[in-house]
Design a protein around this motif. Structure first.
Motif, short mmCIF file in Angstrom:
data_model
loop_
_atom_site.label_atom_id
_atom_site.label_comp_id
_atom_site.label_asym_id
_atom_site.label_seq_id
_atom_site.Cartn_x
_atom_site.Cartn_y
_atom_site.Cartn_z
N ILE A 23 57.13 36.67 22.87
CA ILE A 23 57.37 38.12 22.97
C ILE A 23 56.17 38.91 22.48
CG2 ILE A 23 58.85 40.00 22.18
CD1 ILE A 23 61.10 37.95 21.89
N VAL A 24 55.71 38.60 21.27
CA VAL A 24 54.57 39.33 20.69
C VAL A 24 53.33 39.07 21.53
CG1 VAL A 24 53.13 39.63 18.64
CG2 VAL A 24 55.59 39.21 18.39
N ASN A 25 52.58 40.16 21.76
CA ASN A 25 51.36 40.14 22.60
C ASN A 25 51.66 39.87 24.07
OD1 ASN A 25 49.68 40.67 20.37
ND2 ASN A 25 49.59 38.48 19.85
N HIS A 26 52.93 40.09 24.46
CA HIS A 26 53.30 40.03 25.87
C HIS A 26 53.81 41.41 26.27
CE1 HIS A 26 53.19 35.74 24.98
NE2 HIS A 26 53.21 35.51 26.30
N ASN A 27 53.68 41.75 27.54
CA ASN A 27 54.08 43.07 28.03
C ASN A 27 55.58 43.11 28.27
OD1 ASN A 27 54.49 45.27 30.25
ND2 ASN A 27 52.48 45.68 29.33
N ILE A 28 56.20 44.13 27.74
CA ILE A 28 57.66 44.25 27.82
C ILE A 28 58.15 44.42 29.25
CG2 ILE A 28 57.83 46.75 27.55
CD1 ILE A 28 60.05 44.09 25.83
N PHE A 29 57.30 45.05 30.09
CA PHE A 29 57.70 45.25 31.49
C PHE A 29 57.73 43.92 32.23
CE2 PHE A 29 55.91 49.40 30.29
CZ PHE A 29 56.98 50.22 30.61
N GLU A 30 56.77 43.02 31.90
CA GLU A 30 56.74 41.70 32.51
C GLU A 30 57.94 40.86 32.02
OE1 GLU A 30 54.86 40.50 34.89
OE2 GLU A 30 53.90 42.48 35.04
N LEU A 31 58.21 40.98 30.73
CA LEU A 31 59.35 40.25 30.18
C LEU A 31 60.66 40.70 30.81
CD1 LEU A 31 58.35 40.24 26.38
CD2 LEU A 31 58.16 38.33 28.00
N GLU A 32 60.72 42.00 31.10
CA GLU A 32 61.93 42.54 31.75
C GLU A 32 62.07 41.98 33.15
OE1 GLU A 32 64.01 46.89 31.92
OE2 GLU A 32 61.99 46.75 32.80
N LYS A 33 60.92 41.88 33.89
CA LYS A 33 60.96 41.33 35.25
C LYS A 33 61.41 39.88 35.24
CE LYS A 33 57.37 44.28 37.29
NZ LYS A 33 55.99 44.29 37.87
N GLN A 34 61.04 39.16 34.17
CA GLN A 34 61.42 37.75 34.06
C GLN A 34 62.90 37.58 33.69
OE1 GLN A 34 58.72 35.81 31.30
NE2 GLN A 34 56.92 36.79 32.26
N GLY A 35 63.54 38.68 33.40
CA GLY A 35 64.97 38.63 33.05
C GLY A 35 65.25 38.29 31.62
N LEU A 36 64.20 38.28 30.78
CA LEU A 36 64.42 37.97 29.36
C LEU A 36 65.12 39.11 28.64
CD1 LEU A 36 61.05 36.18 28.53
CD2 LEU A 36 63.24 35.17 29.18
N PHE A 37 64.88 40.32 29.11
CA PHE A 37 65.57 41.51 28.59
C PHE A 37 66.09 42.29 29.79
CE2 PHE A 37 62.16 40.52 25.58
CZ PHE A 37 62.88 40.34 24.43
N SER A 38 67.37 42.45 29.87
CA SER A 38 67.92 43.09 31.07
C SER A 38 69.04 44.05 30.69
CB SER A 38 68.45 42.02 32.02
OG SER A 38 68.97 42.60 33.21
N PRO A 39 68.72 45.37 30.64
CA PRO A 39 67.36 45.92 30.75
C PRO A 39 66.69 45.94 29.38
CG PRO A 39 68.94 47.69 30.56
CD PRO A 39 69.74 46.42 30.52
N SER A 40 65.41 46.30 29.37
CA SER A 40 64.67 46.46 28.12
C SER A 40 64.76 47.90 27.66
CB SER A 40 63.21 46.06 28.31
OG SER A 40 62.45 46.49 27.21
N VAL A 41 65.24 48.09 26.44
CA VAL A 41 65.34 49.44 25.88
C VAL A 41 63.94 50.04 25.68
CG1 VAL A 41 66.08 50.80 23.90
CG2 VAL A 41 67.57 49.01 24.80
N ILE A 42 63.02 49.21 25.19
CA ILE A 42 61.63 49.67 25.00
C ILE A 42 61.06 50.17 26.31
CG2 ILE A 42 59.28 48.89 24.52
CD1 ILE A 42 60.60 49.11 21.94
N ALA A 43 61.26 49.40 27.37
CA ALA A 43 60.75 49.79 28.69
C ALA A 43 61.38 51.11 29.14
CB ALA A 43 61.03 48.69 29.71
N SER A 44 62.69 51.27 28.90
CA SER A 44 63.38 52.51 29.29
C SER A 44 62.83 53.71 28.53
CB SER A 44 64.89 52.38 29.01
OG SER A 44 65.45 51.35 29.78
N VAL A 45 62.52 53.51 27.24
CA VAL A 45 61.96 54.60 26.43
C VAL A 45 60.58 55.00 26.94
CG1 VAL A 45 61.10 55.23 24.14
CG2 VAL A 45 63.28 54.02 24.37
N LEU A 46 59.76 53.98 27.25
CA LEU A 46 58.40 54.27 27.73
C LEU A 46 58.43 54.93 29.10
CD1 LEU A 46 56.57 50.99 26.60
CD2 LEU A 46 56.44 53.26 25.53
N ARG A 47 59.43 54.62 29.92
CA ARG A 47 59.52 55.24 31.25
C ARG A 47 59.97 56.70 31.15
NH1 ARG A 47 62.50 50.38 32.65
NH2 ARG A 47 61.15 48.89 33.75
N THR A 48 60.88 56.98 30.24
CA THR A 48 61.51 58.31 30.20
C THR A 48 61.00 59.22 29.09
OG1 THR A 48 63.28 57.50 28.76
CG2 THR A 48 63.63 57.30 31.14
#
Length: 457
Positions: free
Chosen positions: A51-76
Motif C-alpha cells: 500500500i505505502v508508496n503505491h498509488n491509491i487510484f491504481e490500488l482501487e482499479k485492482q479492486g483492493l479498495f472498492s471504492p477508495s475513500v481517499i480516491a473519492s476525496v481527491l476527486r471531489t
C-alpha cells in the motif's frame, strides 16, 4: 494548544499514528500513499508494503479498495464517509478528509477507518433477540388465549364469554358470574385471576352457602383476640386479608345473609374493613369476583338480596351457558378431565372413542360437575387402563342419561371426533413431525390436519 518544546513533533506524530484505534491512511495530491497503519493487514488483508508508496487510484482499479475513500476525496475535494466491506470480510466505517496548505491548495487526503464488524454482529444479534422477543410475546399472547380456551372449546357462546373475560381480567372491576350449578363458574373465576397481574398473589375461593351464618362474619372479616368466647389467641385474619393483593372469589353470593350483605357492601364501597372486636380499619386490596346460580333480580323483588349490593357487584356480568348448549365441548372436556384425574391418582386410563362419543350424546343436567363426577367414578372403578362402552350398562342407564335429540350426518360426527382428537394431540405434541409419528400418518397429512383443525381456531 501549545506543546512543550522538549517534545519532538515527529516522535509525537508517530506515537499518535501507531496507537490510534482507527486505521489511518495518508496520501498526497496525486494519490501516492505516504502512510498506512500497521493494523491494515488485519483489517484489509493487505500488507502495508503493498500500500505505502503505491498509488491509491491504481490500488482501487485492482479492486483492493472498492471504492477508495481517499480516491473519492481527491476527486471531489470534499469530505466523504461511507461503510465498506473489505475482501477480508471486515465491515468498516471510513471517513476521508482533504488536506490543504496555507494557500488553500489541495496537497493530499487522510482517511480514518473504524472496524465495526463486531458492532454490526452485535446489532444483528440484538435484532435477532428483538425479533425473538417479539415472537415470544406473540406466542405468549397466543398461549394466554389458549389458556382461557383450554377448558371450553369451539363454542360461539363460550368464545363470547372468554372475549369478555380477556378484556376485564386486568381491569380492577368486580365481576359477577351467573350460570347453572356446575357450569364451571369457579374455573372461569380462576382463569380471570390467572390472566391478571394478580396471578402471583393468592386466589381465595369462598362458598357463601357452605359456611354457617354464625361463623360467616368472622370467617369473612376476621376477629381480634378476645372478641368472643373461644376466639383464637392473637385473633384471626378473614378471607379479605388472606387474599391480600390477590383475588377473593365469593361463590353462591345469593346465599349471603342480609345482615352480612350490608357489611360486604360497606367493604366494597369504602375498600376498608374492621375485624370483629377491632377498632382499626384495615385496607382491602384484593379483587372481588362473585358468582351465583340464582336469579338475583328476582331475589331483590322478594327482598332476599339488597339492590344496592347487586349493582355494586354487577359491574361486569358474565353469563355462562349450561353444558347442554355447548355439547361440542363434551369430548374435549372428557379428555382434559381424564388427564387431570390421571395426574391426581397417578393412573394412565383413557376413554375409547366409542365411549367418549356415547358420553357426548348424553344430557348432563349437573353440567361439568356431573360429567366430572361420572368420569372420576369410571376411572377409579375401572379394572384396566381402557374404558370402553359397556352396552349393558348403557342400556340400564338410558333412563338416567337422556340422549341428545340433535341428529347430525355420520360424516359430520366423525369429523367432529377427528377435530377434537387432532387439536388435543397437537396441544400435547405441537410439531407436525411428532404429530405424524404419534398418529401414524405422513407429515403432509399432519400439516393438512393442523391447517384445517388448529390454525383456523
Amino acid at each position: 494548544m501549545k506543546m512543550n518544546k522538549s517534545w519532538d513533533d515527529s516522535i509525537l506524530l508517530n506515537h499518535i499514528l501507531e496507537h490510534s484505534f482507527d486505521e489511518i491512511f495518508i496520501a498526497d495530491a496525486t494519490g501516492m500513499v505516504l502512510y498506512a497503519s500497521q493494523s491494515t493487514e488485519t483489517v484489509f488483508g493487505i500488507p502495508c508494503e503493498q500500500i505505502v508508496n503505491h498509488n491509491i487510484f491504481e490500488l482501487e482499479k485492482q479492486g483492493l479498495f472498492s471504492p477508495s475513500v481517499i480516491a473519492s476525496v481527491l476527486r471531489t475535494n470534499k469530505e466523504v464517509t461511507l461503510i465498506q466491506e473489505t475482501n477480508h470480510n471486515r465491515k468498516l466505517i471510513i471517513s476521508g478528509y482533504p488536506v490543504y496548505d496555507q494557500s488553500g491548495i489541495l496537497i493530499g487526503a487522510t482517511s480514518f477507518s473504524r472496524d465495526i464488524t463486531e458492532f454490526e454482529s452485535l446489532r444483528k444479534e440484538n435484532e435477532q433477540v428483538a425479533r425473538a422477543l417479539l415472537k415470544f410475546q406473540e406466542e405468549n399472547e397466543k398461549l394466554r388465549k389458549q389458556a382461557t380456551q383450554q377448558f371450553f372449546i369451539s363454542n360461539e357462546k363460550m368464545e363470547k364469554v372468554f372475549e369478555v373475560v380477556s378484556k376485564v381480567a386486568d381491569i380492577n372491576v368486580t365481576v359477577l358470574l351467573e350460570g347453572e350449578s356446575g357450569v364451571g363458574k369457579n374455573h372461569i373465576a380462576y382463569k380471570i385471576h390467572q390472566m391478571s397481574s394478580r396471578k402471583a398473589e393468592p386466589f381465595i375461593e369462598v362458598n357463601c352457602g357452605a359456611i354457617p351464618e354464625s361463623l360467616f362474619e368472622s370467617e369473612l372479616f376476621g376477629y381480634e383476640e378476645g372478641a368472643f368466647t373461644g376466639s383464637k389467641k392473637g385473633g384471626k385474619k378473614g378471607y379479605f386479608e388472606i387474599a391480600g393483593k390477590g383475588t377473593l372469589f365469593l361463590d353462591e353470593i345469593g346465599e349471603l345473609p342480609l345482615n352480612l350483605q350490608v357489611k360486604l357492601l360497606s367493604v366494597l364501597q369504602n375498600q376498608t374493613l374492621m375485624r370483629i372486636g377491632g377498632t382499626k380499619k384495615i385496607e382491602v386490596n384484593c379483587r372481588i369476583i362473585c358468582a351465583t346460580n340464582q336469579n338475583l333480580e328476582k331475589m331483590i323483588k322478594e327482598r332476599k338480596f339488597r339492590e344496592d349490593l347487586y349493582y355494586r357487584i354487577n359491574v361486569v356480568k358474565v353469563e355462562i351457558p349450561p353444558l347442554r348448549e355447548r355439547k361440542e365441548e363434551i369430548i374435549p372436556l372428557i379428555y382434559e378431565i381424564t388427564e387431570q384425574l390421571n395426574r391426581k391418582y397417578q393412573l394412565n386410563t383413557y376413554f375409547t372413542p366409542t365411549m367418549a362419543a356415547w358420553l357426548s350424546q348424553q344430557n348432563w343436567p349437573g353440567n361439568v360437575r356431573e360429567l366430572r363426577n361420572y368420569i372420576e367414578k369410571k376411572i377409579i372403578t375401572s379394572s384396566g387402563n381402557e374404558i370402553d362402552l359397556d352396552w349393558e350398562e348403557a342400556e340400564t342407564k338410558k333412563d338416567s342419561f337422556t340422549p341428545s335429540t340433535k341428529e347430525i350426518p355420520l360424516n359430520d360426527y366423525i369429523e367432529t371426533l377427528e377435530k377434537e382428537y387432532i387439536v388435543r394431540m397437537y396441544h400435547k405434541y405441537p410439531s407436525s413431525i411428532k404429530l405424524a409419528e404419534i398418529l401414524g400418518i405422513s407429515q403432509s397429512t399432519a400439516n393438512r390436519k393442523i391447517l384445517k383443525y388448529v390454525e383456523q381456531r
